[in-house]
Design a protein around this motif. Structure first.
Motif, mmCIF file in Angstrom:
data_model
loop_
_atom_site.group_PDB
_atom_site.id
_atom_site.type_symbol
_atom_site.label_atom_id
_atom_site.label_comp_id
_atom_site.label_asym_id
_atom_site.label_seq_id
_atom_site.Cartn_x
_atom_site.Cartn_y
_atom_site.Cartn_z
ATOM 1 N N GLY A 200 0.826 -1.207 0.000
ATOM 2 C CA GLY A 200 0.000 0.000 0.000
ATOM 3 C C GLY A 200 0.854 1.248 0.000
ATOM 4 N N THR A 201 0.345 2.300 0.636
ATOM 5 C CA THR A 201 1.080 3.578 0.679
ATOM 6 C C THR A 201 1.510 3.870 2.112
ATOM 7 N N SER A 202 2.129 2.894 2.737
ATOM 8 C CA SER A 202 2.448 3.037 4.164
ATOM 9 C C SER A 202 3.898 3.439 4.428
ATOM 10 N N MET A 203 4.615 3.887 3.413
ATOM 11 C CA MET A 203 6.010 4.285 3.606
ATOM 12 C C MET A 203 6.124 5.792 3.396
ATOM 13 N N ILE A 204 6.539 6.497 4.454
ATOM 14 C CA ILE A 204 6.569 7.960 4.434
ATOM 15 C C ILE A 204 7.998 8.455 4.237
ATOM 16 N N SER A 205 8.167 9.330 3.250
ATOM 17 C CA SER A 205 9.433 10.031 3.015
ATOM 18 C C SER A 205 9.199 11.495 3.354
ATOM 19 N N LEU A 206 9.970 12.016 4.305
ATOM 20 C CA LEU A 206 9.788 13.400 4.757
ATOM 21 C C LEU A 206 11.143 14.091 4.784
ATOM 22 N N VAL A 207 11.265 15.172 4.012
ATOM 23 C CA VAL A 207 12.495 15.968 3.984
ATOM 24 C C VAL A 207 12.120 17.389 4.364
ATOM 25 N N ILE A 208 12.787 17.925 5.400
ATOM 26 C CA ILE A 208 12.486 19.263 5.898
ATOM 27 C C ILE A 208 13.713 20.145 5.687
ATOM 28 N N TYR B 142 12.461 8.845 7.363
ATOM 29 C CA TYR B 142 11.834 7.760 6.609
ATOM 30 C C TYR B 142 11.176 6.831 7.620
ATOM 31 N N CYS B 143 9.878 6.625 7.488
ATOM 32 C CA CYS B 143 9.140 5.747 8.393
ATOM 33 C C CYS B 143 8.184 4.883 7.580
ATOM 34 N N GLY B 144 8.033 3.636 8.021
ATOM 35 C CA GLY B 144 7.056 2.789 7.356
ATOM 36 C C GLY B 144 7.257 1.316 7.631
ATOM 37 N N MET B 145 6.295 0.539 7.159
ATOM 38 C CA MET B 145 6.354 -0.916 7.282
ATOM 39 C C MET B 145 6.992 -1.481 6.025
ATOM 40 N N VAL B 146 8.134 -2.156 6.198
ATOM 41 C CA VAL B 146 8.893 -2.692 5.075
ATOM 42 C C VAL B 146 8.700 -4.199 5.018
ATOM 43 N N VAL B 147 8.448 -4.710 3.811
ATOM 44 C CA VAL B 147 8.306 -6.152 3.616
ATOM 45 C C VAL B 147 9.686 -6.737 3.361
ATOM 46 N N GLY B 148 10.105 -7.670 4.207
ATOM 47 C CA GLY B 148 11.413 -8.292 4.078
ATOM 48 C C GLY B 148 11.429 -9.378 3.015
ATOM 49 N N ASP B 149 12.609 -9.990 2.808
ATOM 50 C CA ASP B 149 12.755 -11.065 1.827
ATOM 51 C C ASP B 149 11.895 -12.274 2.193
ATOM 52 N N ASP B 150 11.707 -12.482 3.512
ATOM 53 C CA ASP B 150 10.925 -13.634 3.969
ATOM 54 C C ASP B 150 9.410 -13.358 3.931
ATOM 55 N N GLY B 151 9.018 -12.142 3.519
ATOM 56 C CA GLY B 151 7.595 -11.810 3.418
ATOM 57 C C GLY B 151 7.011 -11.200 4.677
ATOM 58 N N LYS B 152 7.820 -11.111 5.735
ATOM 59 C CA LYS B 152 7.329 -10.531 6.990
ATOM 60 C C LYS B 152 7.519 -9.017 6.965
ATOM 61 N N LYS C 26 8.875 -2.699 10.999
ATOM 62 C CA LYS C 26 8.833 -1.237 10.993
ATOM 63 C C LYS C 26 10.256 -0.683 10.813
ATOM 64 N N MET C 27 10.384 0.310 9.927
ATOM 65 C CA MET C 27 11.678 0.957 9.706
ATOM 66 C C MET C 27 11.525 2.446 9.984
ATOM 67 N N ASN C 28 12.337 2.973 10.897
ATOM 68 C CA ASN C 28 12.353 4.396 11.235
ATOM 69 C C ASN C 28 13.775 4.913 11.113
ATOM 70 N N ILE C 29 13.986 5.879 10.245
ATOM 71 C CA ILE C 29 15.316 6.479 10.083
ATOM 72 C C ILE C 29 15.141 7.988 10.095
ATOM 73 N N ASP C 30 15.893 8.667 10.957
ATOM 74 C CA ASP C 30 15.906 10.123 10.946
ATOM 75 C C ASP C 30 17.329 10.599 11.165
ATOM 76 N N PHE C 31 17.759 11.592 10.385
ATOM 77 C CA PHE C 31 19.121 12.113 10.522
ATOM 78 C C PHE C 31 19.224 13.499 9.906
ATOM 79 N N GLU C 32 20.311 14.198 10.290
ATOM 80 C CA GLU C 32 20.638 15.488 9.694
ATOM 81 C C GLU C 32 21.684 15.244 8.621
ATOM 82 N N PRO C 33 21.447 15.681 7.375
ATOM 83 C CA PRO C 33 22.429 15.444 6.318
ATOM 84 C C PRO C 33 23.737 16.204 6.568
ATOM 85 N N PHE C 34 24.814 15.771 5.896
ATOM 86 C CA PHE C 34 26.122 16.391 6.126
ATOM 87 C C PHE C 34 26.254 17.762 5.471
ATOM 88 N N LYS C 35 25.372 18.082 4.516
ATOM 89 C CA LYS C 35 25.319 19.447 3.991
ATOM 90 C C LYS C 35 23.855 19.840 3.805
#
Length: 196
Positions: free
Chosen positions: A38-46, A103-113, A116-125
């Motif tokens: 579905g559309t459950s993966m959020i990409s947010l850049v501020i 980046y937040c959302g439910m990711v489907v792995g290779d095994d089909g399961k 949840k993946m949550n990544i937040d960081f400040e870029p280097f530039k």
């Protein structure tokens, strides 16, 4: 002696930049390969000058909109991703100097399961892109722009009203100095002489 210190410092900074670029390249590869249902993966850049409260309000509005999704499974996964993004955003009081990437959302792995993946960081530039997307994949185009090794260009812009000195590096613009002048107009003085 001070010259040697300066050279060593710039070499260390260059190494840190290369390490940061390597980490982002690795992260881009992982994020690009991640797929979701579905559309459950959020990409947010501020961008740096934006405000956390504006983004939080936008996410709250989006939560209300997502509540109307008909498919129960899709609705719950989107609402979960938005809630997760809101929680991550609460960790920040203001946007970091170089912007913020989430980046937040439910990711489907290779095994089909799903996991949840949550990544937040400040870029280097500084990242001057504003982005919010819900999709079945993470959008990493803004991160790819960061990895372009771009040179810095200087500009001098002059016209009849003033002058501006600035630099451009990638999509980052910086005004170094700007001043305006008040020049007299070119309108001629006087006119035809009167009949005598």
């Amino acid at each position: 002696m001070s010259t040697m210190k300066m050279a060593a410092l710039t070499a260390e900074e260059e190494i840190e930049k290369q390490v940061a670029m390597f980490k982002i390249k690795k992260m881009v590869k992982v994020l690009s390969n991640a797929k979701g249902n579905g559309t459950s993966m959020i990409s947010l850049v501020i961008p740096p000058k934006d405000q956390i409260c504006r983004v939080s309000k936008m996410l709250s509005d989006e939560y209300g909109t997502a509540s109307n999704i008909k498919s129960r499974v899709n609705r719950l996964s989107v609402l979960g991703a938005i809630t997760s993004t809101q929680q991550r955003l609460k960790l920040y009081t203001k946007v970091p100097p170089n912007g913020l990437v989430l980046y937040c959302g439910m990711v489907v792995g290779d095994d089909g399961k799903e996991r949840k993946m949550n990544i937040d960081f400040e870029p280097f530039k500084a990242i001057n892109t504003s982005l919010y997307l819900c999709d079945n994949k993470f959008h990493v185009e803004a991160l790819n722009e960061l990895l372009d090794d771009d040179d810095k260009f200087g500009f001098i812009v002059m016209d009849g009203n003033g002058c501006l000195y600035g630099t451009l590096q990638g999509s980052t613009r910086e005004v170094l100095h700007k001043f305006s002048v008040d020049l007299p107009k070119k309108h001629g003085r006087g006119g035809q002489s009167a009949l005598r």
